[in-house]
Design a protein around this motif. Structure first.
Motif, PDB file in Angstrom:
ATOM      1  N   SER A  80      -5.743   0.202  -1.626  1.00 47.15           N
ATOM      2  CA  SER A  80      -5.957  -0.988  -0.801  1.00 47.15           C
ATOM      3  C   SER A  80      -5.296  -2.205  -1.433  1.00 47.15           C
ATOM      4  O   SER A  80      -4.766  -3.078  -0.731  1.00 47.15           O
ATOM      5  N   THR A  81      -5.293  -2.264  -2.770  1.00 48.64           N
ATOM      6  CA  THR A  81      -4.640  -3.371  -3.475  1.00 48.64           C
ATOM      7  C   THR A  81      -3.131  -3.332  -3.260  1.00 48.64           C
ATOM      8  O   THR A  81      -2.494  -4.371  -3.017  1.00 48.64           O
ATOM      9  N   ILE A  82      -2.554  -2.144  -3.344  1.00 51.18           N
ATOM     10  CA  ILE A  82      -1.105  -1.990  -3.153  1.00 51.18           C
ATOM     11  C   ILE A  82      -0.685  -2.441  -1.755  1.00 51.18           C
ATOM     12  O   ILE A  82       0.265  -3.221  -1.594  1.00 51.18           O
ATOM     13  N   PHE A  83      -1.396  -1.972  -0.740  1.00 50.78           N
ATOM     14  CA  PHE A  83      -0.998  -2.302   0.627  1.00 50.78           C
ATOM     15  C   PHE A  83      -1.263  -3.768   0.961  1.00 50.78           C
ATOM     16  O   PHE A  83      -0.500  -4.377   1.721  1.00 50.78           O
ATOM     17  N   ASN A  84      -2.304  -4.335   0.389  1.00 52.45           N
ATOM     18  CA  ASN A  84      -2.552  -5.761   0.611  1.00 52.45           C
ATOM     19  C   ASN A  84      -1.476  -6.595  -0.081  1.00 52.45           C
ATOM     20  O   ASN A  84      -1.007  -7.599   0.465  1.00 52.45           O
ATOM     21  N   ALA A  85      -1.069  -6.168  -1.276  1.00 54.06           N
ATOM     22  CA  ALA A  85      -0.022  -6.885  -2.016  1.00 54.06           C
ATOM     23  C   ALA A  85       1.315  -6.808  -1.285  1.00 54.06           C
ATOM     24  O   ALA A  85       2.056  -7.797  -1.224  1.00 54.06           O
ATOM     25  N   THR A  86       1.630  -5.649  -0.698  1.00 60.13           N
ATOM     26  CA  THR A  86       2.903  -5.539   0.026  1.00 60.13           C
ATOM     27  C   THR A  86       2.911  -6.401   1.286  1.00 60.13           C
ATOM     28  O   THR A  86       3.967  -6.885   1.706  1.00 60.13           O
ATOM     29  N   GLU A  87       1.740  -6.595   1.884  1.00 57.90           N
ATOM     30  CA  GLU A  87       1.649  -7.526   3.017  1.00 57.90           C
ATOM     31  C   GLU A  87       1.905  -8.960   2.541  1.00 57.90           C
ATOM     32  O   GLU A  87       2.498  -9.767   3.257  1.00 57.90           O
ATOM     33  N   ARG A  88       1.452  -9.261   1.336  1.00 56.93           N
ATOM     34  CA  ARG A  88       1.628 -10.606   0.774  1.00 56.93           C
ATOM     35  C   ARG A  88       3.079 -10.872   0.401  1.00 56.93           C
ATOM     36  O   ARG A  88       3.598 -11.973   0.606  1.00 56.93           O
ATOM     37  N   TRP A  89       3.773  -9.872  -0.129  1.00 54.93           N
ATOM     38  CA  TRP A  89       5.124 -10.068  -0.660  1.00 54.93           C
ATOM     39  C   TRP A  89       6.234  -9.788   0.344  1.00 54.93           C
ATOM     40  O   TRP A  89       7.409 -10.038   0.065  1.00 54.93           O
ATOM     41  N   THR A 100       9.010  -9.888   3.194  1.00 59.52           N
ATOM     42  CA  THR A 100       9.893 -10.927   3.730  1.00 59.52           C
ATOM     43  C   THR A 100      10.708 -10.313   4.865  1.00 59.52           C
ATOM     44  O   THR A 100      10.601  -9.116   5.155  1.00 59.52           O
ATOM     45  N   LYS A 101      11.535 -11.121   5.486  1.00 59.18           N
ATOM     46  CA  LYS A 101      12.401 -10.596   6.546  1.00 59.18           C
ATOM     47  C   LYS A 101      13.402  -9.593   5.986  1.00 59.18           C
ATOM     48  O   LYS A 101      13.790  -8.636   6.655  1.00 59.18           O
ATOM     49  N   ARG A 102      13.794  -9.815   4.740  1.00 58.54           N
ATOM     50  CA  ARG A 102      14.776  -8.935   4.119  1.00 58.54           C
ATOM     51  C   ARG A 102      14.123  -7.660   3.580  1.00 58.54           C
ATOM     52  O   ARG A 102      14.670  -6.558   3.732  1.00 58.54           O
ATOM     53  N   PHE A 103      12.968  -7.830   2.954  1.00 62.43           N
ATOM     54  CA  PHE A 103      12.257  -6.699   2.364  1.00 62.43           C
ATOM     55  C   PHE A 103      10.901  -6.553   3.053  1.00 62.43           C
ATOM     56  O   PHE A 103       9.954  -7.273   2.737  1.00 62.43           O
ATOM     57  N   GLY A 104      10.851  -5.631   4.000  1.00 63.96           N
ATOM     58  CA  GLY A 104       9.627  -5.441   4.772  1.00 63.96           C
ATOM     59  C   GLY A 104       8.537  -4.745   3.979  1.00 63.96           C
ATOM     60  O   GLY A 104       8.750  -4.262   2.858  1.00 63.96           O
ATOM     61  N   GLN A 105       7.376  -4.657   4.585  1.00 63.25           N
ATOM     62  CA  GLN A 105       6.217  -4.044   3.922  1.00 63.25           C
ATOM     63  C   GLN A 105       6.475  -2.592   3.547  1.00 63.25           C
ATOM     64  O   GLN A 105       6.116  -2.159   2.442  1.00 63.25           O
ATOM     65  N   THR A 106       7.109  -1.840   4.429  1.00 66.29           N
ATOM     66  CA  THR A 106       7.364  -0.418   4.170  1.00 66.29           C
ATOM     67  C   THR A 106       8.312  -0.238   2.988  1.00 66.29           C
ATOM     68  O   THR A 106       8.092   0.637   2.134  1.00 66.29           O
ATOM     69  N   PHE A 107       9.332  -1.060   2.904  1.00 63.70           N
ATOM     70  CA  PHE A 107      10.264  -0.999   1.776  1.00 63.70           C
ATOM     71  C   PHE A 107       9.538  -1.276   0.467  1.00 63.70           C
ATOM     72  O   PHE A 107       9.728  -0.567  -0.526  1.00 63.70           O
ATOM     73  N   LEU A 108       8.687  -2.303   0.460  1.00 61.05           N
ATOM     74  CA  LEU A 108       7.943  -2.660  -0.750  1.00 61.05           C
ATOM     75  C   LEU A 108       6.964  -1.555  -1.147  1.00 61.05           C
ATOM     76  O   LEU A 108       6.775  -1.280  -2.331  1.00 61.05           O
ATOM     77  N   PHE A 109       6.367  -0.909  -0.139  1.00 63.43           N
ATOM     78  CA  PHE A 109       5.467   0.210  -0.443  1.00 63.43           C
ATOM     79  C   PHE A 109       6.238   1.333  -1.133  1.00 63.43           C
ATOM     80  O   PHE A 109       5.760   1.924  -2.111  1.00 63.43           O
ATOM     81  N   CYS A 110       7.423   1.648  -0.640  1.00 62.68           N
ATOM     82  CA  CYS A 110       8.233   2.712  -1.243  1.00 62.68           C
ATOM     83  C   CYS A 110       8.586   2.381  -2.696  1.00 62.68           C
ATOM     84  O   CYS A 110       8.567   3.264  -3.564  1.00 62.68           O
ATOM     85  N   ILE A 111       8.895   1.115  -2.958  1.00 66.01           N
ATOM     86  CA  ILE A 111       9.190   0.679  -4.334  1.00 66.01           C
ATOM     87  C   ILE A 111       7.963   0.881  -5.222  1.00 66.01           C
ATOM     88  O   ILE A 111       8.065   1.395  -6.347  1.00 66.01           O
ATOM     89  N   CYS A 112       6.794   0.490  -4.710  1.00 69.14           N
ATOM     90  CA  CYS A 112       5.546   0.660  -5.473  1.00 69.14           C
ATOM     91  C   CYS A 112       5.281   2.133  -5.764  1.00 69.14           C
ATOM     92  O   CYS A 112       4.862   2.497  -6.867  1.00 69.14           O
ATOM     93  N   TYR A 113       5.549   2.982  -4.777  1.00 69.14           N
ATOM     94  CA  TYR A 113       5.294   4.412  -4.960  1.00 69.14           C
ATOM     95  C   TYR A 113       6.247   5.005  -6.003  1.00 69.14           C
ATOM     96  O   TYR A 113       5.836   5.828  -6.829  1.00 69.14           O
TER      97      TYR A 113
END
Length: 320
Positions: A119-128, A130-143
């Protein structure tokens, strides 16, 4: 006030019963991994639990209060039970067992620990995002980062399980996010999923190679992929089927489904003590009685604990 999703309560009610049933089988049958009922349960029940949690986590926005709420709801009971499990089970405060749980959460209430991370990871990706780096891209980086850490720490701090179950949490999250687009494919998902699951589950093993490896060995990589694929298929199939068939009041299951966190916490020690009392010769009668009495006892304990605010927060993570 958001309308309650009954099918999720019912699914959680069924799943917590399967959790207890699976643990009862483990407690009763020495060669439990070769028991088909056990393998059937473990092929989807925890992945589906995480998928439901991911589905409920999706808000499509950053929640600045989520970290505090999840810490109280999940980390507090996880930490408390690290001390309480040895006491409630063996009657002593065992620092070595507590330390083992804290360093290797799969020895305790690892589900709560993992949920906090997810839940922390997905909430953080929503926070970070941007138009260039979407939530799904950031999740993949975290994974990817978590997988790298897993190669370093392995089971320490539960990195192995975190990486294994995170995609199932993501399944639920994205099923909710793209719900309208996916809905038109539900019938195809049900038919395809049913066929694939029925064809693959007979050979599935929780930690070992598929059973068909007795005749044809396709290597470790395929074995790993097969194990993961069956869990993936089962999760999608049963989530879709549950959403379609269970969106009604089911007396008992709705109530149980709303108390799954507490029942999950207490069922470990309840089953441990009940197992000492039920020692019948018939294996399956043993399993049935252990499951029923563990479920009922844990549920009653949770209802009692809920009336004591401070204890309720410590052991179940509910402030009220």
């Amino acid at each position: 006030m958001q309308k309650r999703l009954f099918y999720l309560d019912v699914m959680k009610g069924i799943l917590i019963i399967l959790v207890i049933l699976g643990h009862s089988i483990q407690d009763t049958i020495s060669d439990y991994q070769n028991n088909f009922l056990f393998r059937f349960i473990y092929s989807f029940h925890m992945p589906l639990f995480f998928a439901i949690s991911g589905y409920l986590t999706f808000k499509n926005k950053y929640d600045k209060t989520l970290l505090k709420k999840r810490a109280l709801q999940l980390l507090v009971p996880f930490g408390v039970w690290a001390f309480a499990l040895p006491i409630c089970t063996y009657g002593i405060l065992d620092w070595n067992k507590t330390q083992k749980i804290l360093l290797y959460p799969d020895n305790g209430l690892w589900f709560l620990y993992n949920l906090f991370i997810y839940s922390t990871i997905f909430n953080a990706t929503e926070r970070w995002k941007t138009k260039r780096f979407g939530q799904t891209f950031l999740f993949c980086i975290c994974y990817i980062i978590l997988c790298i850490l897993m190669t370093i720490f392995h089971k320490l701090f539960n990195f192995t399980q975190i990486c294994w179950y995170l995609p199932f949490f993501a399944i639920g999250f994205y099923l909710h996010k793209y719900e309208r687009s996916i809905q038109k494919y539900n019938k195809a998902i049900l038919w395809t999923g049913t066929i694939l699951y029925m064809c693959t589950i007979p050979f599935w093993m929780m930690r070992e190679e598929p059973l068909f490896y007795k005749w044809i060995n396709l290597g470790n990589v395929f074995s790993y992929f097969y194990r993961y694929a069956v869990e993936f298929i089962g999760t999608i199939l049963f989530f879709t089927a549950g959403k379609k068939l269970l969106n009604h009041h089911f007396i008992g299951l709705n109530q149980i489904g709303r108390q799954t966190l507490g029942i999950y916490a207490f069922q470990f020690i309840t089953l441990y003590h009940i197992s000492k009392l039920i020692t019948l010769q018939n294996v399956y009668v043993n399993i049935f009685l252990k499951t029923i009495f563990t479920l009922i006892t844990s549920y009653i304990i949770v209802l009692i604990i809920e009336r004591i605010k401070f204890i309720n927060l410590l052991f179940i993570g509910k402030a009220k």
